[in-house]
Design a protein around this motif. Structure first.
Motif, short mmCIF file in Angstrom:
data_model
loop_
_atom_site.label_atom_id
_atom_site.label_comp_id
_atom_site.label_asym_id
_atom_site.label_seq_id
_atom_site.Cartn_x
_atom_site.Cartn_y
_atom_site.Cartn_z
N GLU A 146 37.33 41.83 29.75
CA GLU A 146 37.30 40.50 30.33
C GLU A 146 37.35 39.45 29.23
OE1 GLU A 146 34.47 39.84 33.45
OE2 GLU A 146 34.10 41.99 33.66
N CYS B 68 37.96 35.30 28.83
CA CYS B 68 38.03 34.08 29.63
C CYS B 68 37.87 32.86 28.73
CB CYS B 68 36.93 34.11 30.69
SG CYS B 68 36.98 32.74 31.85
N ARG C 246 40.92 41.56 32.88
CA ARG C 246 40.90 40.17 33.33
C ARG C 246 41.14 39.27 32.12
NH1 ARG C 246 35.69 41.75 35.95
NH2 ARG C 246 36.20 42.54 38.03
N GLU D 71 41.79 35.46 31.86
CA GLU D 71 41.82 34.23 32.66
C GLU D 71 41.61 33.00 31.78
OE1 GLU D 71 38.87 34.83 35.66
OE2 GLU D 71 40.03 36.36 36.71
N SER E 91 43.67 40.79 36.67
CA SER E 91 43.55 39.37 36.99
C SER E 91 44.08 38.54 35.83
CB SER E 91 42.10 39.00 37.28
OG SER E 91 41.99 37.60 37.50
#
Length: 475
Positions: A23, A25, A48, A50, A76
């Motif tokens: 992840e 972000c 992910r 993002e 994502s």
């Protein structure tokens, strides 16, 4: 203001790598950092990336990495300007014979009608895909029409579809209805915040009524639902007995529409657990019907009525229902409902007696110090079970803090207290601090956005967070 150390809404870049999940972000990815990540994209089940400023140029690398990842189940790429060409490259990476993708999120990625044609043609080659999130893309009616063809393919087994803010109009409702009629797998449909009107909504709801899908979640906020559509909504709930989450916020239902909905909500076979009716033109009259639902429907656990002019009369009706032992509501949102201190004795009785209500959001009502002191009397009773109390912008001053400080020690269930945007000052904050320091205080989170305190008091609050790791102070 001295003190708001982290601006409201600010997010700290998060970078998490675990055995199963990658992840990233809010990170600007340098070329060197990107080369570090590519092998990880090939290895993790969940990827992910993002708010990373990814563009079409990096999508070729992503495509190759995805092709080489036989374990990927969730991808994502939200809030990256990939464009149609970039999305096409990503989708090509998911065409590997070993691909097991189950959840694909491409929200706010610059996808248009052109990209929908490609996505539609490739959906049948991703038979494991169960969740597709496309909100925030300008698909338009033409894009939805193209997408619907792939969704209806026999090899497409999608269960969740989100299309919020996709520039859809009434013209998209017939293709959507056709998908619902053709596919029994659909469990979640989100079409909130689109330019749909009463006629289009009628088409969509009647298609849903005639479908075989096992719908559990339906979000239609800000999408043109009116009182005239409520009979069709009741028919949908009758035909879809598994429906548990219905969101109708920012709809022109009025008391008449709510009365129609309540006629079904009172039915013994209604299993609805969450009902969102914020800003739906409801008054105290509508509360009379809703209060009967609260007394009768023990499945309903969460209700939002915020931004409706319920007034103190409406509050009284709701509170009388909440005191009935048959009411098992757990979460009530009544922010900005034109309440005053006059309704607080009713809420005091609820807080003292109700054994199910764990969250109460009363923010942006003019309760004042007198009203909150009434609430504190209820919270101080041994039987209180409330865990989350929202009092944002309730016109509180330091005079409230003595009662609130006592509650922090007396109410062992309370975990979250939001006092943001109130007129508290150093004297009141110091009273709260004294209680927060005590071992008997079980509070996990205190929110004080937009509260004017001196730097010395903020320093004490920060020091307390370090001393008491279980406590989080949000400012």
């Amino acid at each position: 203001m001295e003190g708001a150390r982290v601006p409201p809404g600010a997010r700290i870049a998060d970078d998490t790598v675990s055995n199963m999940s990658l992840e990233i972000c809010h990170e600007q990815l340098s070329d060197a950092r990107w080369m570090e990540l590519l092998p990880l994209i090939q290895q993790h089940q969940v990827v992910r990336l993002e708010f990373c400023d990814l563009t079409e140029g990096r999508c070729r690398d992503i495509s190759s990495a995805l092709w080489a990842n036989p374990t990927l189940t969730e991808l994502s790429l939200n809030h990256n300007e990939l464009g149609d060409a970039g999305v096409h490259l990503v989708l090509q990476g998911l065409q590997s014979p070993t691909c097991k993708i189950q959840s694909l999120s491409l929200q706010y990625c610059g996808l248009t009608e052109t990209g929908c044609g490609v996505l539609s043609s490739l959906l049948p080659s991703m038979p494991t895909l169960r969740e597709l999130y496309l909100s925030g893309n300008s698909l338009g009616d033409g894009g939805l029409l193209l997408l619907s063809k792939g969704l209806q393919d026999a090899q497409c087994h999608l269960e969740k579809l989100q299309l919020e803010y996709c520039n859809l109009s009434d013209a998209s409702c017939e293709p959507l209805a056709s998908v619902l009629k053709a596919k029994s797998n659909i469990k979640e449909l989100v079409v909130s915040n689109n330019d749909i009107h009463e006629a289009g909504m009628r088409t969509l709801l009647r298609g849903l009524k005639d479908s075989a899908c096992l719908l559990e979640t339906l979000w239609l906020e800000s999408s043109g639902v009116t009182a005239a559509n409520c009979k069709d909504l009741c028919d949908v709930m009758a035909a879809r007995p598994f429906l548990q989450d219905l969101e109708l916020g920012d709809s022109r239902l009025g008391d008449a529409g709510v009365a129609t909905l309540c006629s079904w909500l009172l039915h013994p076979s209604c299993r609805l657990r969450k009902l969102w009716l914020w800003e739906c033109d409801i008054t105290a009259k509508g509360c009379r019907d809703l209060s009967q639902v609260l007394r009768t429907n023990q499945n309903l656990k969460a209700l939002s009525l915020m931004l409706n002019r319920l007034g103190d009369e409406g509050a009284q009706l709701l509170c009388e229902a909440l005191q009935e032992p048959t009411c098992q509501l757990e979460c009530l949102w009544v922010k900005e409902c034109s309440f005053t201190a006059a309704c607080c004795p009713y809420f005091r009785a609820v807080l003292a007696q109700n054994k199910f209500l764990t969250e109460l959001q009363l923010g942006e009502n003019n309760l004042g110090d007198t009203g909150v002191q009434e609430l504190c009397q209820g919270l101080g009773q041994p039987g209180s079970v409330l865990q989350v109390l929202g009092l944002v912008d309730c016109k509180l001053t330091n005079s409230s803090c003595s009662s609130l400080a006592s509650v922090l020690l007396a109410c062992h269930s309370l975990r979250v207290l939001d006092l943001s945007n109130n007129g508290l000052g150093d004297p009141g904050a110091l009273q709260l601090l004294e209680s927060l320091r005590q071992p008997a205080c079980a509070l996990d989170c205190l929110a004080v956005f937009d509260v004017y305190l001196s730097s010395g008091v903020w320093d004490q609050l920060e020091a307390l967070e370090k001393e008491k790791p279980s406590l989080r102070i949000i400012s």
